[in-house]
Design a protein around this motif. Sequence first.
Motif, PDB file in Angstrom:
ATOM      1  N   PRO A 111      -6.966 -17.157  50.762  1.00 52.07           N
ATOM      2  CA  PRO A 111      -7.423 -17.588  49.427  1.00 52.07           C
ATOM      3  C   PRO A 111      -6.789 -18.893  48.959  1.00 52.07           C
ATOM      4  CG  PRO A 111      -6.988 -15.232  49.445  1.00 52.07           C
ATOM      5  CD  PRO A 111      -6.525 -15.757  50.771  1.00 52.07           C
ATOM      6  N   LEU A 112      -5.478 -19.050  49.189  1.00 50.68           N
ATOM      7  CA  LEU A 112      -4.807 -20.272  48.743  1.00 50.68           C
ATOM      8  C   LEU A 112      -5.374 -21.495  49.460  1.00 50.68           C
ATOM      9  CD1 LEU A 112      -2.605 -21.590  47.044  1.00 50.68           C
ATOM     10  CD2 LEU A 112      -0.995 -21.163  48.902  1.00 50.68           C
ATOM     11  N   ARG A 113      -5.639 -21.361  50.751  1.00 51.42           N
ATOM     12  CA  ARG A 113      -6.192 -22.483  51.511  1.00 51.42           C
ATOM     13  C   ARG A 113      -7.604 -22.818  51.043  1.00 51.42           C
ATOM     14  NH1 ARG A 113      -4.998 -25.031  56.266  1.00 51.42           N
ATOM     15  NH2 ARG A 113      -6.751 -25.929  57.417  1.00 51.42           N
ATOM     16  N   ILE A 114      -8.373 -21.806  50.721  1.00 51.96           N
ATOM     17  CA  ILE A 114      -9.737 -22.052  50.241  1.00 51.96           C
ATOM     18  C   ILE A 114      -9.700 -22.779  48.901  1.00 51.96           C
ATOM     19  CG2 ILE A 114     -11.853 -20.944  49.436  1.00 51.96           C
ATOM     20  CD1 ILE A 114     -11.375 -18.753  51.470  1.00 51.96           C
ATOM     21  N   MET A 115      -8.814 -22.341  48.009  1.00 46.92           N
ATOM     22  CA  MET A 115      -8.734 -22.975  46.693  1.00 46.92           C
ATOM     23  C   MET A 115      -8.252 -24.422  46.796  1.00 46.92           C
ATOM     24  SD  MET A 115      -7.376 -20.033  44.051  1.00 46.92           S
ATOM     25  CE  MET A 115      -5.971 -19.522  45.051  1.00 46.92           C
ATOM     26  N   VAL A 116      -7.285 -24.673  47.684  1.00 46.44           N
ATOM     27  CA  VAL A 116      -6.691 -26.014  47.781  1.00 46.44           C
ATOM     28  C   VAL A 116      -7.548 -26.944  48.627  1.00 46.44           C
ATOM     29  CG1 VAL A 116      -4.681 -27.303  48.583  1.00 46.44           C
ATOM     30  CG2 VAL A 116      -4.367 -25.135  47.393  1.00 46.44           C
ATOM     31  N   ARG A 117      -8.091 -26.452  49.750  1.00 40.77           N
ATOM     32  CA  ARG A 117      -8.800 -27.317  50.694  1.00 40.77           C
ATOM     33  C   ARG A 117     -10.299 -27.389  50.449  1.00 40.77           C
ATOM     34  NH1 ARG A 117      -6.050 -28.506  55.384  1.00 40.77           N
ATOM     35  NH2 ARG A 117      -7.807 -29.928  55.684  1.00 40.77           N
ATOM     36  N   GLU A 118     -10.881 -26.367  49.829  1.00 46.46           N
ATOM     37  CA  GLU A 118     -12.327 -26.343  49.646  1.00 46.46           C
ATOM     38  C   GLU A 118     -12.752 -26.589  48.204  1.00 46.46           C
ATOM     39  OE1 GLU A 118     -14.457 -26.193  52.067  1.00 46.46           O
ATOM     40  OE2 GLU A 118     -12.945 -25.915  53.599  1.00 46.46           O
ATOM     41  N   MET A 119     -12.132 -25.887  47.261  1.00 47.23           N
ATOM     42  CA  MET A 119     -12.576 -25.960  45.874  1.00 47.23           C
ATOM     43  C   MET A 119     -11.959 -27.140  45.124  1.00 47.23           C
ATOM     44  SD  MET A 119     -12.459 -21.856  44.976  1.00 47.23           S
ATOM     45  CE  MET A 119     -13.190 -22.087  43.356  1.00 47.23           C
ATOM     46  N   LEU A 120     -10.653 -27.321  45.267  1.00 51.07           N
ATOM     47  CA  LEU A 120      -9.975 -28.359  44.492  1.00 51.07           C
ATOM     48  C   LEU A 120     -10.461 -29.772  44.802  1.00 51.07           C
ATOM     49  CD1 LEU A 120      -7.828 -28.981  42.387  1.00 51.07           C
ATOM     50  CD2 LEU A 120      -6.123 -29.003  44.205  1.00 51.07           C
ATOM     51  N   PRO A 121     -10.650 -30.173  46.083  1.00 50.53           N
ATOM     52  CA  PRO A 121     -11.133 -31.542  46.324  1.00 50.53           C
ATOM     53  C   PRO A 121     -12.492 -31.826  45.710  1.00 50.53           C
ATOM     54  CG  PRO A 121     -10.211 -30.610  48.328  1.00 50.53           C
ATOM     55  CD  PRO A 121     -10.304 -29.490  47.347  1.00 50.53           C
ATOM     56  N   ASN A 122     -13.323 -30.811  45.567  1.00 50.55           N
ATOM     57  CA  ASN A 122     -14.637 -31.013  44.970  1.00 50.55           C
ATOM     58  C   ASN A 122     -14.589 -31.040  43.449  1.00 50.55           C
ATOM     59  OD1 ASN A 122     -16.837 -30.786  47.270  1.00 50.55           O
ATOM     60  ND2 ASN A 122     -15.235 -29.306  47.752  1.00 50.55           N
ATOM     61  N   MET A 123     -13.405 -30.886  42.887  1.00 52.00           N
ATOM     62  CA  MET A 123     -13.204 -30.991  41.443  1.00 52.00           C
ATOM     63  C   MET A 123     -12.416 -32.242  41.091  1.00 52.00           C
ATOM     64  SD  MET A 123     -12.113 -26.990  40.958  1.00 52.00           S
ATOM     65  CE  MET A 123     -11.518 -27.251  39.292  1.00 52.00           C
TER      66      MET A 123
END
Length: 324
Positions: free
Chosen positions: A206-218
């Motif tokens: 979950p942490l990797r998904i939030m940092v690598r997938e969701m955060l850059p797109n924000m």
Amino acid sequence: MTQNATDPQTLAASQPAEESGSARARVSATRLLRTLLRNGKALAGLSILLAFIILALLAPALFPGDPSRITSAGASAPSMEHWLGTTSKGQDVLGLTLWGARSSLFVGFAAGILSTIVGVLVGLSGAYFGRGLDEVLSLVTNVFLLVPGLPLLVILAAFMPPGLGTVIVVLMITGWAGSARVMRSQAMSIRGKDYVAAALVSGERPLRIMVREMLPNMASVVMTTLLGCIIGSIGAQAGLEFLGLGDVNTISWGTNLFWATSDGSLMLGQWWIFVPSGLAIALVAFALALCNYAVDEITNPRLRRPKHATKSTAATTVVRKEEK
């Protein structure tokens, strides 16, 4: 025959997360940065900020010693010897302004960055995990949003020990809720994207998904939120110190205004004592607002202007073949 290797489900399970959301996010962030550097508003805002930062860093070299040292010179209007005049205590106003920039910019950027980080963590966590955690975090966020900001600032600053660290903590506590609400709304829209689902299927944490997938797109939302938090932090620090709730021994734009008011400069018409610090706060806020508007202009399709506007007013000539 075995299942075709180009089956979408097989690709979703085998494709790494970096090839989906992260790659597109890096390209988008690079494109945003390049476009930002070509924007006139962004360049103007960054130039003003850079000028203040350079002057703040050069303050010890330009005005060595203690700029708050009291002398017997008294208040004097701007002159060739003192470009911005002196205070009633004989202090050079230009030296106080440049030294004050060091504290004000440091506190503003530090509190703004910390408020944004807390807001990002709360917003991402609530949007990703949902259910009970989202309800708890939303409740805490709503409580901080409903509590009036200024009274909370005054209470916290009055009961905590004076110092720059206290001011930063107080500004962070009172400034994270608004950014958390914005981040949660943006993260909720990204949570259901295909690349996030692909990362879940591939077994990413979950942490990797939030940092690598969701955060850059924000990135654009994070940048605008960060700029807004910095503006609010600089203004809030100046307000606290103007009320005498900060560390009066620290030189900042807020304490300069506090001492100017305490010495009666406004009533005596000594405008050169309080105008420089107030103007510096306004210019920094204006520069950050320009950068904020530039980011919004770039990322919001409704605010984009066409690159080449057609202004031709000549009539269109229609050529018709003569019928034989």
